[in-house]
Write a protein that holds these residues in place. Structure first.
Motif, short mmCIF file in Angstrom:
data_model
loop_
_atom_site.label_atom_id
_atom_site.label_comp_id
_atom_site.label_asym_id
_atom_site.label_seq_id
_atom_site.Cartn_x
_atom_site.Cartn_y
_atom_site.Cartn_z
N GLU A 224 4.70 6.70 -5.49
CA GLU A 224 5.16 7.72 -6.43
C GLU A 224 5.26 9.09 -5.77
O GLU A 224 5.89 10.01 -6.31
N ARG A 225 4.68 9.25 -4.59
CA ARG A 225 4.72 10.53 -3.89
C ARG A 225 6.01 10.67 -3.10
O ARG A 225 6.53 9.71 -2.53
N LYS A 226 6.52 11.90 -3.03
CA LYS A 226 7.77 12.15 -2.34
C LYS A 226 7.66 11.91 -0.84
O LYS A 226 8.66 11.62 -0.17
N ASP A 227 6.45 12.06 -0.29
CA ASP A 227 6.29 11.91 1.15
C ASP A 227 5.92 10.48 1.56
O ASP A 227 5.57 10.24 2.71
N PHE A 228 6.03 9.53 0.62
CA PHE A 228 5.72 8.14 0.96
C PHE A 228 6.62 7.64 2.08
O PHE A 228 6.16 7.01 3.04
N THR A 229 7.92 7.92 1.97
CA THR A 229 8.84 7.44 3.01
C THR A 229 8.56 8.10 4.36
O THR A 229 8.78 7.49 5.40
N ASP A 230 8.04 9.34 4.34
CA ASP A 230 7.70 10.00 5.60
C ASP A 230 6.56 9.28 6.30
O ASP A 230 6.57 9.11 7.53
N ILE A 231 5.56 8.87 5.52
CA ILE A 231 4.42 8.14 6.08
C ILE A 231 4.90 6.85 6.74
O ILE A 231 4.50 6.50 7.86
N VAL A 232 5.76 6.13 6.04
CA VAL A 232 6.27 4.86 6.58
C VAL A 232 7.10 5.12 7.83
O VAL A 232 6.98 4.41 8.84
N THR B 30 -2.76 6.05 -0.83
CA THR B 30 -3.43 4.74 -0.88
C THR B 30 -3.23 4.05 0.46
O THR B 30 -2.11 4.02 0.97
N PRO B 31 -4.29 3.50 1.07
CA PRO B 31 -4.13 2.86 2.39
C PRO B 31 -3.18 1.67 2.32
O PRO B 31 -3.05 1.01 1.29
N PHE B 32 -2.52 1.40 3.43
CA PHE B 32 -1.71 0.19 3.53
C PHE B 32 -2.62 -1.03 3.58
O PHE B 32 -3.75 -0.96 4.07
N THR B 33 -2.13 -2.14 3.06
CA THR B 33 -2.93 -3.36 3.03
C THR B 33 -2.81 -4.11 4.35
O THR B 33 -1.98 -3.79 5.21
N TYR C 186 -13.02 4.28 7.61
CA TYR C 186 -13.46 4.04 6.23
C TYR C 186 -14.75 4.78 5.88
O TYR C 186 -14.86 5.32 4.77
N PRO C 187 -15.75 4.85 6.78
CA PRO C 187 -16.94 5.64 6.44
C PRO C 187 -16.62 7.11 6.17
O PRO C 187 -17.21 7.72 5.28
N GLU C 188 -15.68 7.68 6.93
CA GLU C 188 -15.32 9.08 6.70
C GLU C 188 -14.59 9.25 5.37
O GLU C 188 -14.74 10.27 4.70
N MET C 189 -13.81 8.25 4.99
CA MET C 189 -13.09 8.32 3.71
C MET C 189 -14.04 8.25 2.53
O MET C 189 -13.76 8.79 1.46
N THR C 190 -15.17 7.58 2.71
CA THR C 190 -16.12 7.40 1.61
C THR C 190 -17.36 8.26 1.75
O THR C 190 -18.32 8.11 1.00
N ASP C 191 -17.35 9.15 2.78
CA ASP C 191 -18.50 10.04 3.03
C ASP C 191 -19.78 9.26 3.29
O ASP C 191 -20.87 9.67 2.93
N ARG C 192 -19.62 8.09 3.92
CA ARG C 192 -20.79 7.30 4.28
C ARG C 192 -20.75 7.01 5.77
O ARG C 192 -19.69 6.83 6.35
N SER C 193 -21.90 6.95 6.39
CA SER C 193 -21.97 6.65 7.82
C SER C 193 -22.65 5.31 8.02
O SER C 193 -23.24 4.76 7.11
N GLY D 46 0.81 -1.21 0.00
CA GLY D 46 0.00 0.00 0.00
C GLY D 46 0.84 1.26 0.00
O GLY D 46 2.07 1.23 -0.12
N GLY D 47 0.16 2.39 0.17
CA GLY D 47 0.85 3.67 0.13
C GLY D 47 1.09 4.11 -1.30
O GLY D 47 1.19 3.28 -2.21
#
Length: 238
Positions: free
Chosen positions: A147-155, A194-197, A231-238, A143-144
């Motif tokens: 291609e983004r420069k801040d990918f390593t920061d997230i990890v 992209t969320p981690f798996t 996940y509900p907040e990410m998809t705008d569903r409750s 996941g993650g």
């Protein structure tokens, strides 16, 4: 006419610039940092840095002269301090970093989090200091957004937090836990990844969880919270 003394000169922009230019390692760092800011700011980066240092020096000097209500920096004496008062106090420091290998270009391939644990006053070296080293191969993560420069920061942020959790679990009498980095991360800057798996979660916990049972419990708690809240907040569903 007032004669300019070395002390007065160090409180001027010219004096600050001269001090910086006499220290090549600082000049190199300033040059590197200038490349990280917007292009419109680069030409004046050194000048603006000198202005900031000048203002800082003047503020410190004003505090020393009693011209500020609250000094910017102050020195205090600790009276009656004895090592016996902190005997056996356990302190752990956590820091993460990225490893790079140069093949055709510099490509980050490895993240590692290190822990350094010290028991003050302990004479036996094997008991006084303990090191931990926890590597993560970035290519193993599914996941993650790589291609983004801040990918390593997230990890790195995730791994450092898990390293701190590991230190707390492994050291029940831990008194102080320190992390290298900002006091508060502005997580909004990392939105959109992209969320981690689930496999990624297992990989993280396999490195950092002190025991498999705790790792499984952390994973179950996270997945439950993700299902109900994240996940509900990410998809705008409750």
């Amino acid at each position: 006419m007032n004669e300019e003394t070395p002390k007065n000169r160090r409180l001027t922009e010219e004096g600050v610039r001269e001090d910086l230019q006499r220290q090549p390692h600082l000049m190199m760092k300033l040059a590197e940092n200038a490349l990280t800011v917007a292009e419109s700011l680069r030409d004046n980066y050194f000048k603006n840095t000198a202005k900031f240092v000048t203002a800082l020096r003047k503020a410190i000097d004003a505090g020393d002269q009693g011209q500020r209500d609250e000094p910017l920096l102050s020195v205090h004496k600790i009276k009656d301090a004895e090592w016996a008062t902190v005997q056996n106090e356990v302190v752990t420091f956590i820091d993460g970093g990225i490893g790079q290998v140069q093949i055709a270009s510099q490509v980050p391939i490895l993240l590692r989090v290190g822990s350094y644990c010290v028991r003050t006053g302990e004479r036996r070296l094997t008991e006084r200091e303990k090191f931990g080293y926890y590597p993560v191969i970035l290519g193993d993560l599914e996941g993650g957004s790589k291609e983004r420069k801040d990918f390593t920061d997230i990890v790195r942020i995730t791994a450092e937090l898990l390293g701190g959790l590991s230190a707390l679990e492994r050291t029940p009498d831990l008194h102080i836990l320190m992390f290298h980095g900002p006091l508060v991360y502005l997580m909004g800057n990392y939105a959109g990844h992209t969320p981690f798996t689930e496999r990624d979660i297992d990989l993280f916990l396999g490195q950092y969880a002190p025991d498999p049972d705790l790792g499984r419990q952390l994973k179950e708690d996270f997945l439950q919270k993700a299902k109900l809240d994240i996940y509900p907040e990410m998809t705008d569903r409750s």
